[in-house]
Design a protein around this motif. Structure first.
Motif, mmCIF file in Angstrom:
data_model
loop_
_atom_site.group_PDB
_atom_site.id
_atom_site.type_symbol
_atom_site.label_atom_id
_atom_site.label_comp_id
_atom_site.label_asym_id
_atom_site.label_seq_id
_atom_site.Cartn_x
_atom_site.Cartn_y
_atom_site.Cartn_z
ATOM 1 N N UNK A 39 0.785 -1.223 -0.025
ATOM 2 C CA UNK A 39 0.060 0.143 -0.056
ATOM 3 C C UNK A 39 0.842 1.233 0.047
ATOM 4 N N UNK A 40 0.170 2.393 0.036
ATOM 5 C CA UNK A 40 0.987 3.504 0.207
ATOM 6 C C UNK A 40 0.854 4.201 1.552
ATOM 7 N N UNK A 41 2.221 4.670 2.218
ATOM 8 C CA UNK A 41 2.195 5.130 3.663
ATOM 9 C C UNK A 41 2.384 6.652 3.665
ATOM 10 N N UNK A 42 1.672 7.301 4.492
ATOM 11 C CA UNK A 42 1.713 8.863 4.623
ATOM 12 C C UNK A 42 3.193 9.605 4.351
ATOM 13 N N UNK A 43 3.984 9.046 4.920
ATOM 14 C CA UNK A 43 5.360 9.692 4.708
ATOM 15 C C UNK A 43 5.859 9.651 3.445
ATOM 16 N N UNK A 44 5.757 8.472 2.840
ATOM 17 C CA UNK A 44 6.322 8.262 1.481
ATOM 18 C C UNK A 44 5.381 9.070 0.350
ATOM 19 N N UNK A 45 3.941 8.808 0.734
ATOM 20 C CA UNK A 45 2.959 9.750 -0.002
ATOM 21 C C UNK A 45 3.437 11.212 -0.211
ATOM 22 N N UNK A 46 3.772 11.583 1.071
ATOM 23 C CA UNK A 46 3.974 13.308 1.358
ATOM 24 C C UNK A 46 5.114 13.565 0.438
ATOM 25 N N UNK A 47 6.051 12.578 0.514
ATOM 26 C CA UNK A 47 7.651 12.800 -0.001
ATOM 27 C C UNK A 47 7.155 13.163 -1.587
ATOM 28 N N UNK A 48 6.324 12.166 -2.100
ATOM 29 C CA UNK A 48 5.993 12.060 -3.626
ATOM 30 C C UNK A 48 5.451 13.388 -3.963
ATOM 31 N N UNK A 49 4.321 13.851 -3.198
ATOM 32 C CA UNK A 49 3.742 14.977 -3.422
ATOM 33 C C UNK A 49 4.766 16.402 -3.466
ATOM 34 N N UNK A 50 5.707 16.271 -2.591
ATOM 35 C CA UNK A 50 6.900 17.404 -2.305
ATOM 36 C C UNK A 50 7.603 17.580 -3.709
ATOM 37 N N UNK A 51 7.871 16.349 -4.260
ATOM 38 C CA UNK A 51 8.588 16.082 -5.379
ATOM 39 C C UNK A 51 8.027 16.717 -6.729
ATOM 40 N N UNK A 52 6.623 16.559 -6.790
ATOM 41 C CA UNK A 52 5.810 16.768 -8.067
ATOM 42 C C UNK A 52 4.995 17.968 -8.108
ATOM 43 N N UNK A 53 4.863 18.486 -6.839
ATOM 44 C CA UNK A 53 3.574 19.721 -6.872
ATOM 45 C C UNK A 53 3.915 20.898 -7.595
ATOM 46 N N UNK A 54 5.141 21.173 -7.462
ATOM 47 C CA UNK A 54 5.772 22.512 -8.330
ATOM 48 C C UNK A 54 5.497 22.259 -9.999
ATOM 49 N N UNK A 55 5.897 21.062 -10.212
ATOM 50 C CA UNK A 55 5.649 20.903 -11.644
ATOM 51 C C UNK A 55 4.220 20.586 -12.162
#
Length: 335
Positions: A39-55
């Protein structure tokens, strides 16, 4: 005229959408996909969002062909959802609102789904089945609120499907629920499963436990993974149709609207449509662009709130993992 930008990141989908008076200008989205069986965990999901949100934000502005100066209100998902991803996206929304000197509004995720569904389908006053990875609710509008008539008493229907996908090691790309749906189309043999409706509420944890404990023995008995997916879908969707029908009758409604990620499932739409036809009602549903979490649904709900006079103080622009659908006063709807 209101131009609103919406930031959504309550789970593994990250989206930024821009809407102008009900017309979608842009709605890019990226999904955090984990390996099969996970599944997806909160910490890794938040890291993914941080990496992609500006683009994703840049893409949304470019597709809409506007700049921050043109935006009237910045909207973000206040909740419900996973804490770390919600906070990550809210920080970016607050930052751009300050940079552009624009008002900010926190939007209830469930209300975003409902209002987007109503906009796209032109449903007037439907009984709503909201089904996703984190939520399962049967909702109807009454006296300035979306009232919850029934809901899951344990896990959401999407969570049940996702966790069963892990048992069978089904791919999470593009989503476990979609891949279960494709396998279920090839299922031949129905396996009787626990059917758990309690009044207007449903329960999925017992069915999931039953499947988790018996999957290996059922496979040895000659049932295929396709049979298991078929049986699970038929059972849990029948539960949802039964409770939705009861709410439809109680509200004397003639419309059903399915929203949320699981709402894309064509078998669920087919079963619900059969029930609606028998009752002389109409079914409304959207495709994956709008039923799966996206930014423009937050922008649209926020624009409706903004247009009706709702404002938010800076110190209130927080997030909450638990934010009930019926907590929100729907100032934009006429009784």
């Amino acid at each position: 005229m209101v131009i609103a930008i919406g930031f959504e990141g309550s789970a593994n989908k990250l989206g930024v959408g821009i809407i102008k008076d009900g017309v979608v200008l842009s709605n890019p989205r990226v999904t955090f996909i984990t390996p099969p069986g996970e599944g997806f965990m909160p910490k890794e999901t938040a890291e993914h969002h941080r990496q992609h949100i500006l683009s994703v934000l840049q893409k949304a502005l470019e597709e809409a062909k506007i700049s921050g100066e043109d935006i009237d209100v910045v909207c973000y998902t206040k909740g419900p959802g996973m804490g770390a991803p919600l906070a990550t996206v809210a920080i970016v929304a607050r930052t751009v609102a300050q940079l552009w000197n624009k008002p900010i509004l926190g939007v209830n995720h469930c209300i975003g789904h409902i209002e987007m569904g109503r906009l796209i389908t032109n449903a007037k006053n439907p009984t709503v089945l909201y089904v996703s990875g984190g939520n399962t609710q049967i909702i109807a509008y009454a006296r300035k609120r979306y009232r919850i008539f029934g809901e899951t008493i344990d896990i959401a229907v999407g969570n049940c499907l996702d966790r069963f996908a892990r048992v069978l090691k089904i791919s999470n790309d593009p989503s476990p629920g979609y891949n279960i749906e494709q396998l279920a189309k090839k299922g031949q043999k129905y396996i009787p499963l626990p059917y758990c409706v309690k009044g207007m509420d449903v329960s999925f944890s017992g069915i999931l436990s039953y499947m988790e404990e018996r999957t290996s023995s059922l496979l040895k008995e000659g049932y295929s993974p396709e049979d298991l997916c078929f049986s699970l879908q038929e059972t849990i969707f029948a539960m949802l149709v039964e409770t939705t029908e009861r709410a439809l009758a109680h509200c004397n409604s003639s419309e059903v609207l399915i929203v949320g990620g699981v709402g894309c499932n064509l078998r669920l739409q087919e079963m619900m449509n059969e029930m609606c036809k028998e009752r002389g009602s109409t079914l409304f549903a959207t495709d994956e662009r709008f039923c799966i979490d996206n930014g423009v649904m937050i922008a649209h709900a926020g624009a409706e709130m903004f247009r009706s006079g709702t404002r938010m103080k800076w110190e209130e622009s927080t997030v909450t993992q638990r934010y009930r659908t019926d907590e929100v006063e729907t100032t934009w709807r006429e009784d």
